[in-house]
Motif scaffolding. Structure first.
Motif, PDB file in Angstrom:
ATOM      1  N   VAL A  35      35.112  46.646  44.826  1.00  0.00           N
ATOM      2  CA  VAL A  35      35.498  47.668  45.769  1.00  0.00           C
ATOM      3  C   VAL A  35      36.900  47.968  45.667  1.00  0.00           C
ATOM      4  CG1 VAL A  35      36.056  47.633  48.104  1.00  0.00           C
ATOM      5  CG2 VAL A  35      33.828  46.628  47.534  1.00  0.00           C
ATOM      6  N   ALA A  36      37.942  47.214  45.422  1.00  0.00           N
ATOM      7  CA  ALA A  36      39.383  47.654  44.859  1.00  0.00           C
ATOM      8  C   ALA A  36      39.290  48.504  43.789  1.00  0.00           C
ATOM      9  CB  ALA A  36      40.123  46.503  44.554  1.00  0.00           C
ATOM     10  N   TYR A  37      38.347  48.391  42.693  1.00  0.00           N
ATOM     11  CA  TYR A  37      38.505  49.270  41.360  1.00  0.00           C
ATOM     12  C   TYR A  37      37.858  50.494  41.950  1.00  0.00           C
ATOM     13  CZ  TYR A  37      37.167  50.883  36.895  1.00  0.00           C
ATOM     14  OH  TYR A  37      37.105  51.550  35.772  1.00  0.00           O
ATOM     15  N   ALA A  38      36.823  50.611  42.684  1.00  0.00           N
ATOM     16  CA  ALA A  38      36.209  51.955  43.111  1.00  0.00           C
ATOM     17  C   ALA A  38      37.189  52.611  44.036  1.00  0.00           C
ATOM     18  CB  ALA A  38      34.846  51.644  43.935  1.00  0.00           C
ATOM     19  N   THR A  39      37.685  51.992  45.165  1.00  0.00           N
ATOM     20  CA  THR A  39      38.927  52.611  45.893  1.00  0.00           C
ATOM     21  C   THR A  39      40.021  53.008  45.062  1.00  0.00           C
ATOM     22  OG1 THR A  39      38.265  51.133  47.654  1.00  0.00           O
ATOM     23  CG2 THR A  39      40.335  52.384  47.607  1.00  0.00           C
ATOM     24  N   GLU A  40      40.547  52.404  43.960  1.00  0.00           N
ATOM     25  CA  GLU A  40      41.637  52.886  43.223  1.00  0.00           C
ATOM     26  C   GLU A  40      41.179  53.836  42.165  1.00  0.00           C
ATOM     27  OE1 GLU A  40      45.174  53.173  42.916  1.00  0.00           O
ATOM     28  OE2 GLU A  40      44.773  51.559  43.983  1.00  0.00           O
ATOM     29  N   SER A  41      39.907  53.898  41.747  1.00  0.00           N
ATOM     30  CA  SER A  41      39.650  54.863  41.034  1.00  0.00           C
ATOM     31  C   SER A  41      39.317  56.154  41.540  1.00  0.00           C
ATOM     32  CB  SER A  41      38.328  54.530  40.018  1.00  0.00           C
ATOM     33  OG  SER A  41      37.341  54.182  40.580  1.00  0.00           O
ATOM     34  N   MET A  42      38.864  55.938  42.758  1.00  0.00           N
ATOM     35  CA  MET A  42      38.606  57.310  43.539  1.00  0.00           C
ATOM     36  C   MET A  42      40.094  57.877  43.780  1.00  0.00           C
ATOM     37  SD  MET A  42      36.243  59.109  44.438  1.00  0.00           S
ATOM     38  CE  MET A  42      34.745  58.720  45.608  1.00  0.00           C
ATOM     39  N   LEU A  50      45.362  50.162  36.047  1.00  0.00           N
ATOM     40  CA  LEU A  50      46.787  50.224  36.517  1.00  0.00           C
ATOM     41  C   LEU A  50      47.991  50.972  35.765  1.00  0.00           C
ATOM     42  CD1 LEU A  50      47.009  46.216  37.410  1.00  0.00           C
ATOM     43  CD2 LEU A  50      46.644  48.124  38.996  1.00  0.00           C
ATOM     44  N   ASP A  51      47.799  50.805  34.388  1.00  0.00           N
ATOM     45  CA  ASP A  51      48.684  51.711  33.595  1.00  0.00           C
ATOM     46  C   ASP A  51      48.256  53.127  34.085  1.00  0.00           C
ATOM     47  OD1 ASP A  51      49.668  49.560  32.580  1.00  0.00           O
ATOM     48  OD2 ASP A  51      48.632  49.748  30.613  1.00  0.00           O
ATOM     49  N   ILE A  52      47.215  53.509  33.907  1.00  0.00           N
ATOM     50  CA  ILE A  52      46.925  55.093  34.204  1.00  0.00           C
ATOM     51  C   ILE A  52      47.367  55.479  35.606  1.00  0.00           C
ATOM     52  CG2 ILE A  52      44.818  56.693  34.715  1.00  0.00           C
ATOM     53  CD1 ILE A  52      43.628  55.162  32.261  1.00  0.00           C
ATOM     54  N   GLY A  75      34.271  54.578  30.133  1.00  0.00           N
ATOM     55  CA  GLY A  75      34.022  53.787  28.782  1.00  0.00           C
ATOM     56  C   GLY A  75      34.512  52.437  29.336  1.00  0.00           C
ATOM     57  N   PRO A  76      35.724  52.129  28.689  1.00  0.00           N
ATOM     58  CA  PRO A  76      36.313  50.706  29.010  1.00  0.00           C
ATOM     59  C   PRO A  76      36.213  50.328  30.413  1.00  0.00           C
ATOM     60  CG  PRO A  76      37.559  51.839  27.398  1.00  0.00           C
ATOM     61  CD  PRO A  76      36.632  52.672  27.949  1.00  0.00           C
ATOM     62  N   GLY A  77      36.672  51.267  31.253  1.00  0.00           N
ATOM     63  CA  GLY A  77      36.940  50.824  32.616  1.00  0.00           C
ATOM     64  C   GLY A  77      35.501  50.401  33.294  1.00  0.00           C
ATOM     65  N   ARG A  78      34.493  51.240  32.826  1.00  0.00           N
ATOM     66  CA  ARG A  78      33.135  50.809  33.372  1.00  0.00           C
ATOM     67  C   ARG A  78      32.686  49.355  33.122  1.00  0.00           C
ATOM     68  NH1 ARG A  78      28.935  55.202  33.182  1.00  0.00           N
ATOM     69  NH2 ARG A  78      29.949  56.211  34.548  1.00  0.00           N
ATOM     70  N   GLN A  79      33.005  49.095  31.862  1.00  0.00           N
ATOM     71  CA  GLN A  79      32.820  47.697  31.334  1.00  0.00           C
ATOM     72  C   GLN A  79      33.425  46.558  31.937  1.00  0.00           C
ATOM     73  OE1 GLN A  79      33.516  48.250  27.110  1.00  0.00           O
ATOM     74  NE2 GLN A  79      31.546  49.552  26.775  1.00  0.00           N
ATOM     75  N   GLU A  80      34.827  47.011  32.042  1.00  0.00           N
ATOM     76  CA  GLU A  80      35.715  45.908  32.796  1.00  0.00           C
ATOM     77  C   GLU A  80      35.491  45.968  34.366  1.00  0.00           C
ATOM     78  OE1 GLU A  80      39.702  46.715  30.177  1.00  0.00           O
ATOM     79  OE2 GLU A  80      39.507  47.932  32.084  1.00  0.00           O
ATOM     80  N   ALA A  81      34.984  47.004  35.114  1.00  0.00           N
ATOM     81  CA  ALA A  81      34.581  46.758  36.317  1.00  0.00           C
ATOM     82  C   ALA A  81      33.349  45.804  36.457  1.00  0.00           C
ATOM     83  CB  ALA A  81      34.111  48.218  37.022  1.00  0.00           C
TER      84      ALA A  81
END
Length: 173
Positions: A57-64, A122-124, A42-48
């Motif tokens: 790339v940083a978002y994809a790496t950190e979420s992985m 970052l919080d999660i 949800g929100p993460g996809r929109q923020e990305a």
């Protein structure tokens, strides 16, 4: 003459998995898995979508890293719960433990664009790292108890004491 019975080892795992503390850790872990899935879908996809190429790339790496960490934690929690409930034998548990890696899956090196990561992610991540550290400590305690129980059971002195105790118990009227 009184013969002392050999010390009884307290089964930490059985007591722990039945405890309120374990239930809290279990609920926190499973809740974090669910919260993460909802955030990333949800929100993460929109923020990305608002991030530049480096941020994406940083978002994809950190979420992985996050999802890998949480899947390992969830697997460990579910295995402990199954062991505590008697749903898994000790042999099955040993096999499953080898599949679960609680090795450090930390933040890793800072990536270009990591300064753009959304605060929600970052919080999660921070909460998952905290949970990961606690689970590692619990796992170390369980493994230490299991090793000390195995060592005590295999000790030649322990087997001799058991034999002596059996003789004295058999000699009682």
């Amino acid at each position: 003459m009184t013969v002392k019975a050999p010390p009884v080892t307290v089964d930490f795992l059985s007591r722990f998995t039945a405890s309120e503390q374990f239930q809290k850790v279990f609920q926190e872990g499973m809740g974090l898995v669910e919260e993460t899935a909802n955030y990333l879908d949800g929100p993460g996809r929109q923020e990305a979508r608002l991030l530049d190429r480096h941020g994406a790339v940083a978002y994809a790496t950190e979420s992985m890293r996050l999802t890998t960490r949480l899947m390992q934690l969830a697997s460990w929690l579910l295995l402990q719960k199954a062991i505590g409930a008697g749903e898994v034998s000790s042999d099955e548990a040993r096999k499953e433990r080898h599949r679960i890696s609680l090795a450090e899956i930390g933040r890793g090196n800072a990536l270009m664009g990591s300064d753009q990561l959304p605060q929600g992610l970052l919080d999660i991540v921070d909460r998952s790292l905290s949970l990961h550290q606690r689970v590692q400590k619990l796992d170390a305690m369980i493994n230490m108890q299991a090793k000390s129980s195995a060592t005590a059971a295999e000790s030649p002195v322990s087997s001799q004491i058991d034999r002596i105790a059996a003789v004295f118990n058999a000699a009682r009227p």
